[in-house]
Design a protein around this motif. Sequence first.
Motif, PDB file in Angstrom:
ATOM      1  N   ASN A  66       7.109 -15.948  17.041  1.00 55.40           N
ATOM      2  CA  ASN A  66       6.551 -16.149  18.209  1.00 55.40           C
ATOM      3  C   ASN A  66       7.894 -16.873  19.106  1.00 55.40           C
ATOM      4  O   ASN A  66       7.450 -16.686  20.471  1.00 55.40           O
ATOM      5  N   ARG A  70       8.882 -13.762  21.334  1.00 57.34           N
ATOM      6  CA  ARG A  70       7.948 -13.303  22.212  1.00 57.34           C
ATOM      7  C   ARG A  70       7.923 -14.253  23.516  1.00 57.34           C
ATOM      8  O   ARG A  70       8.120 -13.584  24.732  1.00 57.34           O
ATOM      9  N   THR A  71       8.174 -15.396  23.346  1.00 55.79           N
ATOM     10  CA  THR A  71       8.253 -16.560  24.472  1.00 55.79           C
ATOM     11  C   THR A  71       9.589 -16.236  25.095  1.00 55.79           C
ATOM     12  O   THR A  71       9.448 -16.371  26.210  1.00 55.79           O
ATOM     13  N   TRP A  72      10.647 -16.255  24.413  1.00 51.69           N
ATOM     14  CA  TRP A  72      12.041 -16.144  24.961  1.00 51.69           C
ATOM     15  C   TRP A  72      12.154 -14.862  25.701  1.00 51.69           C
ATOM     16  O   TRP A  72      12.934 -14.934  26.729  1.00 51.69           O
ATOM     17  N   GLU A  80       9.950 -13.763  27.443  1.00 51.27           N
ATOM     18  CA  GLU A  80       9.544 -13.888  28.866  1.00 51.27           C
ATOM     19  C   GLU A  80      10.661 -14.692  29.667  1.00 51.27           C
ATOM     20  O   GLU A  80      10.882 -14.462  30.745  1.00 51.27           O
ATOM     21  N   ASP A  81      11.058 -15.912  28.757  1.00 52.91           N
ATOM     22  CA  ASP A  81      11.785 -16.831  29.765  1.00 52.91           C
ATOM     23  C   ASP A  81      13.181 -16.115  30.152  1.00 52.91           C
ATOM     24  O   ASP A  81      13.790 -16.603  30.895  1.00 52.91           O
TER      25      ASP A  81
END
Length: 244
Positions: free
Chosen positions: A159, A162-164, A166-167
């Motif tokens: 996960n 997935r988050t990074w 976006e970041d």
Amino acid sequence: MTRLNGKTAVITGGATGIGLAAATRFIEEGAFVFIFGRRQEALDTAVAELGPNARAVKGSVSNEADLDRLYAAVKAERGTLDIVFANAGVGSPLKLGEITAEHIDETFDVNVKGTIFTVQKALPLMGMGGSIILTGSSAGATGAPGFTAYSASKAAVRNLARTWAEDLKGTGIRVNVLSPGATATELAKEALGEEGQKAFAVMTPLQRMADPSEIGAVAAFLASSDSSFMTASEVAVDGGLAQI
């Protein structure tokens, strides 16, 4: 092949196993590699094997000061950084009912917190075209009996990508997960023994464990521009173990 010609890479857990195999492949493809690990003797042996385009820094990914020293060394010698392979990890079995706080802390300190700070502290040196590779595991998708903390930590790593992704929008830096299955590293061979290796081999459609060089080859692909339209992805290199 010279897909990584002139690139600078950091590989944590780079002195043995998958990390060393990846370092070998990166250098073959033209990269300059910093390996990072906790055992000085293993680091020295690895650098002697890897040759003049390798450097070693001793430390732990769960220690922020050690990571600061790593990236200071990269900046001093190379100026910038193109590739981070956050590969350091730990895992040991404890069945539900036997799990301790210390066991959870050790696993998550290295596999999750260590991965987060390995990447976060690298970012000031990285720019357009950079590639971040996180080591996941087939256990993160399927679970593994007795490996509550390890499996959960690897699901968390999945996960993070997935988050990074976006970041990191707008930076030109990609982040992907490389998830091996059972791999015939020296540590695995010692821990499993011949019978254990056979047991893991028959669990996969390919009926064998991976050679570390096979994982290193996929790491090189994710590090290179050949994977330029991939981010937030997971690449399973597990002989089909978690796919069927």
